[in-house]
Design an enzyme around this catalytic site. Structure first.
Site, PDB file in Angstrom:
ATOM      1  N   ARG A  98       0.830  -1.208   0.000  1.00 35.53           N
ATOM      2  CA  ARG A  98       0.000   0.000   0.000  1.00 35.53           C
ATOM      3  C   ARG A  98       0.864   1.257   0.000  1.00 35.53           C
ATOM      4  NH1 ARG A  98       0.445   3.612   2.482  1.00 35.53           N
ATOM      5  NH2 ARG A  98       0.280   2.567   4.487  1.00 35.53           N
ATOM      6  N   SER A  99       2.020   1.194   0.636  1.00 32.23           N
ATOM      7  CA  SER A  99       2.879   2.394   0.618  1.00 32.23           C
ATOM      8  C   SER A  99       3.364   2.654  -0.803  1.00 32.23           C
ATOM      9  CB  SER A  99       4.028   2.292   1.618  1.00 32.23           C
ATOM     10  OG  SER A  99       5.092   1.529   1.114  1.00 32.23           O
ATOM     11  N   SER A 146      10.511  15.202  11.433  1.00 32.02           N
ATOM     12  CA  SER A 146       9.275  15.839  11.896  1.00 32.02           C
ATOM     13  C   SER A 146       9.260  17.329  11.565  1.00 32.02           C
ATOM     14  CB  SER A 146       9.118  15.662  13.413  1.00 32.02           C
ATOM     15  OG  SER A 146       9.023  14.295  13.732  1.00 32.02           O
ATOM     16  N   TRP A 170      15.027   7.872   4.029  1.00 31.58           N
ATOM     17  CA  TRP A 170      13.787   7.098   4.185  1.00 31.58           C
ATOM     18  C   TRP A 170      12.861   7.283   2.989  1.00 31.58           C
ATOM     19  CZ3 TRP A 170      14.197   3.576   7.720  1.00 31.58           C
ATOM     20  CH2 TRP A 170      14.900   3.837   8.888  1.00 31.58           C
ATOM     21  N   ARG A 251      -2.226  10.651   3.351  1.00 33.61           N
ATOM     22  CA  ARG A 251      -2.740  10.151   4.639  1.00 33.61           C
ATOM     23  C   ARG A 251      -4.159   9.628   4.504  1.00 33.61           C
ATOM     24  NH1 ARG A 251      -0.662  15.250   6.975  1.00 33.61           N
ATOM     25  NH2 ARG A 251       1.460  14.795   7.629  1.00 33.61           N
ATOM     26  N   GLN A 287       2.791 -20.478  14.776  1.00 36.41           N
ATOM     27  CA  GLN A 287       2.583 -19.028  14.917  1.00 36.41           C
ATOM     28  C   GLN A 287       3.038 -18.227  13.701  1.00 36.41           C
ATOM     29  OE1 GLN A 287       3.942 -17.097  18.432  1.00 36.41           O
ATOM     30  NE2 GLN A 287       2.963 -18.616  19.755  1.00 36.41           N
ATOM     31  N   GLU A 306       4.987  10.101   7.151  1.00 35.59           N
ATOM     32  CA  GLU A 306       4.069  11.212   6.835  1.00 35.59           C
ATOM     33  C   GLU A 306       3.737  12.016   8.091  1.00 35.59           C
ATOM     34  OE1 GLU A 306       1.618  10.805   3.747  1.00 35.59           O
ATOM     35  OE2 GLU A 306       2.919   9.315   2.820  1.00 35.59           O
ATOM     36  N   GLY A 307       4.669  12.043   9.040  1.00 38.30           N
ATOM     37  CA  GLY A 307       4.453  12.709  10.318  1.00 38.30           C
ATOM     38  C   GLY A 307       4.077  11.674  11.352  1.00 38.30           C
TER      39      GLY A 307
HETATM   40  C1  LIG Z   1       9.260   2.918   6.039  1.00 35.58           C
HETATM   41  C2  LIG Z   1       9.310   4.400   5.883  1.00 35.58           C
HETATM   42  C3  LIG Z   1       9.074   4.981   4.652  1.00 35.58           C
HETATM   43  C4  LIG Z   1       9.151   6.368   4.479  1.00 35.58           C
HETATM   44  N1  LIG Z   1       8.952   6.920   3.233  1.00 35.58           N
HETATM   45  C5  LIG Z   1       9.176   8.253   3.059  1.00 35.58           C
HETATM   46  C6  LIG Z   1       9.113   8.838   1.733  1.00 35.58           C
HETATM   47  O1  LIG Z   1       8.820   8.143   0.745  1.00 35.58           O
HETATM   48  N2  LIG Z   1       9.411  10.161   1.594  1.00 35.58           N
HETATM   49  C7  LIG Z   1       9.745  10.949   2.659  1.00 35.58           C
HETATM   50  O2  LIG Z   1      10.006  12.140   2.451  1.00 35.58           O
HETATM   51  N3  LIG Z   1       9.796  10.434   3.926  1.00 35.58           N
HETATM   52  C8  LIG Z   1       9.540   9.108   4.138  1.00 35.58           C
HETATM   53  N4  LIG Z   1       9.622   8.565   5.412  1.00 35.58           N
HETATM   54  C9  LIG Z   1      10.080   9.421   6.507  1.00 35.58           C
HETATM   55  C10 LIG Z   1       9.037   9.732   7.565  1.00 35.58           C
HETATM   56  O3  LIG Z   1       8.099  10.663   7.096  1.00 35.58           O
HETATM   57  C11 LIG Z   1       9.808  10.214   8.813  1.00 35.58           C
HETATM   58  O4  LIG Z   1      10.459   9.063   9.348  1.00 35.58           O
HETATM   59  C12 LIG Z   1       8.894  10.838   9.850  1.00 35.58           C
HETATM   60  O5  LIG Z   1       8.434  12.097   9.429  1.00 35.58           O
HETATM   61  C13 LIG Z   1       9.628  11.014  11.206  1.00 35.58           C
HETATM   62  O6  LIG Z   1      10.859  11.678  11.023  1.00 35.58           O
HETATM   63  P1  LIG Z   1      12.182  11.079  11.704  1.00 35.58           P
HETATM   64  O7  LIG Z   1      12.270   9.633  11.343  1.00 35.58           O
HETATM   65  O8  LIG Z   1      13.315  11.951  11.322  1.00 35.58           O
HETATM   66  O9  LIG Z   1      11.910  11.138  13.278  1.00 35.58           O
HETATM   67  P2  LIG Z   1      12.164  12.390  14.239  1.00 35.58           P
HETATM   68  O10 LIG Z   1      11.562  13.626  13.656  1.00 35.58           O
HETATM   69  O11 LIG Z   1      13.606  12.413  14.626  1.00 35.58           O
HETATM   70  O12 LIG Z   1      11.275  11.955  15.494  1.00 35.58           O
HETATM   71  C14 LIG Z   1      11.764  10.958  16.449  1.00 35.58           C
HETATM   72  C15 LIG Z   1      10.727  10.878  17.578  1.00 35.58           C
HETATM   73  O13 LIG Z   1      10.644  12.147  18.248  1.00 35.58           O
HETATM   74  C16 LIG Z   1       9.285  12.604  18.244  1.00 35.58           C
HETATM   75  N5  LIG Z   1       9.273  14.075  18.139  1.00 35.58           N
HETATM   76  C17 LIG Z   1       9.925  14.856  17.212  1.00 35.58           C
HETATM   77  N6  LIG Z   1       9.676  16.149  17.424  1.00 35.58           N
HETATM   78  C18 LIG Z   1       8.825  16.226  18.494  1.00 35.58           C
HETATM   79  C19 LIG Z   1       8.178  17.285  19.181  1.00 35.58           C
HETATM   80  N7  LIG Z   1       8.321  18.598  18.814  1.00 35.58           N
HETATM   81  N8  LIG Z   1       7.380  16.983  20.222  1.00 35.58           N
HETATM   82  C20 LIG Z   1       7.189  15.698  20.612  1.00 35.58           C
HETATM   83  N9  LIG Z   1       7.762  14.621  19.989  1.00 35.58           N
HETATM   84  C21 LIG Z   1       8.581  14.894  18.954  1.00 35.58           C
HETATM   85  C22 LIG Z   1       8.613  11.941  17.073  1.00 35.58           C
HETATM   86  O14 LIG Z   1       7.198  11.825  17.224  1.00 35.58           O
HETATM   87  C23 LIG Z   1       9.300  10.574  17.056  1.00 35.58           C
HETATM   88  O15 LIG Z   1       8.664   9.687  17.975  1.00 35.58           O
HETATM   89  C24 LIG Z   1       9.483   7.182   5.600  1.00 35.58           C
HETATM   90  C25 LIG Z   1       9.702   6.596   6.850  1.00 35.58           C
HETATM   91  C26 LIG Z   1       9.617   5.232   6.998  1.00 35.58           C
HETATM   92  C27 LIG Z   1       9.873   4.623   8.359  1.00 35.58           C
END
Ligand SMILES: Cc1cc2nc3c(=O)[nH]c(=O)nc-3n(C[C@H](O)[C@H](O)[C@H](O)COP(=O)(O)OP(=O)(O)OC[C@H]3O[C@@H](n4cnc5c(N)ncnc54)[C@H](O)[C@@H]3O)c2cc1C
Length: 327
Positions: A98-99, A146, A170, A251, A287, A306-307
């Site tokens: 689906r992704s 994020s 990612w 989303r 299992q 996607e956040g």
């Molecule tokens: C399998 C997969 C596929 C993806 N595909 C794409 C894609 O095709 N294109 C693309 O652009 N991106 C893609 N992503 C990226 C995805 O959108 C990001 O992983 C996501 O936005 C989170 O960013 P990060 O991993 O840098 O985590 P971070 O931003 O570092 O966050 C780490 C943790 O801290 C928390 N956090 C951060 N800031 C705050 C705050 N202000 N207050 C409270 N909590 C906070 C977050 O909720 C999280 O739990 C993909 C990710 C995955 C895992």
């Protein structure tokens, strides 16, 4: 008094009654396609951490799923509910598949459809709808997930051209894509660029050893003086409204999709409960024949991309209280 419809354990809320015949026909086509062509292979793809993206995209393109909610340019122009039902059926097979549908149709194709030039649309959308060309969507960076507005990837004018430099992390389908929609800082604000992936200076490396979404290709992209023509830029949007509009679009399908994953787990549990033997054979030995753990691992990613769910909670909190708690 009207007789209550018979209770269907596979549809306890009677959702089917809310669908019209065309909705059901599309839903059934996707369900059948997944059952015949994808579900028999998906546990193996997950196990191996690989996905034959082109083959799967051509198959899904062949039944009209890719960009199906968009109008024109080879897209089916279905209703939002029909698109949601398709996402539900594909994710009942696997979230990684689906992704692929979401990134192709709601991120890459939607960005080009909504914000691109006529030339971008004609060049890419028909091939992407058919699954002959794969798209990816680059917003997240190694140090900016994020908080994508702080992205470092940047595009600078060089004569009539643009020079793109930076990294994205990612990125679903990054290493197999023919075209990448890349968001970058420009002088006037964040801009989107339509980047053919065979452009010099563009490179992609796969991210291995994922515990989630293993039946999906995820990559890191690097742009090293990627030279793009003036018209590579998406002309109709400047600023974070561009990437965030696309994420909102994707989303919608993800919400439907996660219901499909839940349905698959529910059906497996129901089937298991009806057929297990306690004594003839130990149930622990069976299992891993079931898809529930695979869906559970996949749904961790659904809470992240996607956040993250935390960021969405904070966004709703801001809407309710007027207070921005994430800065
Ligand atoms: C399998 C997969 C596929 C993806 N595909 C794409 C894609 O095709 N294109 C693309 O652009 N991106 C893609 N992503 C990226 C995805 O959108 C990001 O992983 C996501 O936005 C989170 O960013 P990060 O991993 O840098 O985590 P971070 O931003 O570092 O966050 C780490 C943790 O801290 C928390 N956090 C951060 N800031 C705050 C705050 N202000 N207050 C409270 N909590 C906070 C977050 O909720 C999280 O739990 C993909 C990710 C995955 C895992």
């Amino acid at each position: 008094m009207a007789k209550a419809p018979a209770f269907d354990p596979a549809d306890p809320l009677g959702i089917d009654d809310l669908l019209d015949p065309e909705d059901k026909a599309i839903r059934d086509t996707v369900r059948r396609y997944c059952a015949d062509h994808l579900t028999p292979h998906v546990a193996q793809w997950f196990e191996r951490g690989e996905l034959p993206v082109r083959e799967v995209a051509r198959g899904l393109g062949g039944i009209g799923v890719l960009g199906m909610h968009l109008e024109g340019y080879g897209c089916a122009g279905t209703s939002a509910v029909q698109y949601g039902l398709a996402c539900l059926e594909v994710e009942a097979c696997d979230s990684g598949l689906r992704s692929l549908v979401s990134v192709q149709g709601s991120l890459a194709m939607f960005a080009i459809h909504r914000f691109g030039s006529e030339e971008h649309r004609r060049t890419w959308l028909p091939r992407m709808a058919a699954g002959d060309a794969i798209g990816c969507y680059g917003l997240t960076e190694p140090d900016h997930g994020s908080d994508p507005a702080s992205m470092r990837t940047h595009a600078e004018r060089d004569g009539d051209d643009w020079l793109l430099n930076g990294r994205k992390m990612w990125i679903t389908n990054g290493s197999v894509a023919d075209v990448a929609v890349i968001w970058a800082q420009a002088e006037e604000g964040i801009r989107g660029f339509v980047v053919p992936t065979d452009t010099a200076g563009f490179s992609a490396v796969d991210i291995k050893h994922k515990m989630s979404l293993r039946a999906s290709v995820t990559s890191e992209l690097t742009f090293d003086d990627v030279r793009l023509p003036a018209d590579a830029v998406l002309p109709d949007v400047v600023g974070m409204r561009g990437p965030l509009t696309c994420l909102g679009e994707a989303r919608y399908g993800i919400v439907w999709g996660s219901v499909g994953a839940a349905r698959a787990c529910f059906e497996a549990a129901l089937d298991y409960a009806g057929s297990r033997e306690q004594f003839g054979r130990p149930i622990a030995g069976f299992q891993l024949e079931y898809p529930v753990i695979r869906h559970m691992n996949n749904l961790e990613s659904v809470l992240t991309y996607e956040g993250t769910s935390e960021m969405h909670t904070l966004v709703i909190g801001k809407a309710l209280t007027g207070l921005d708690a994430f800065r």
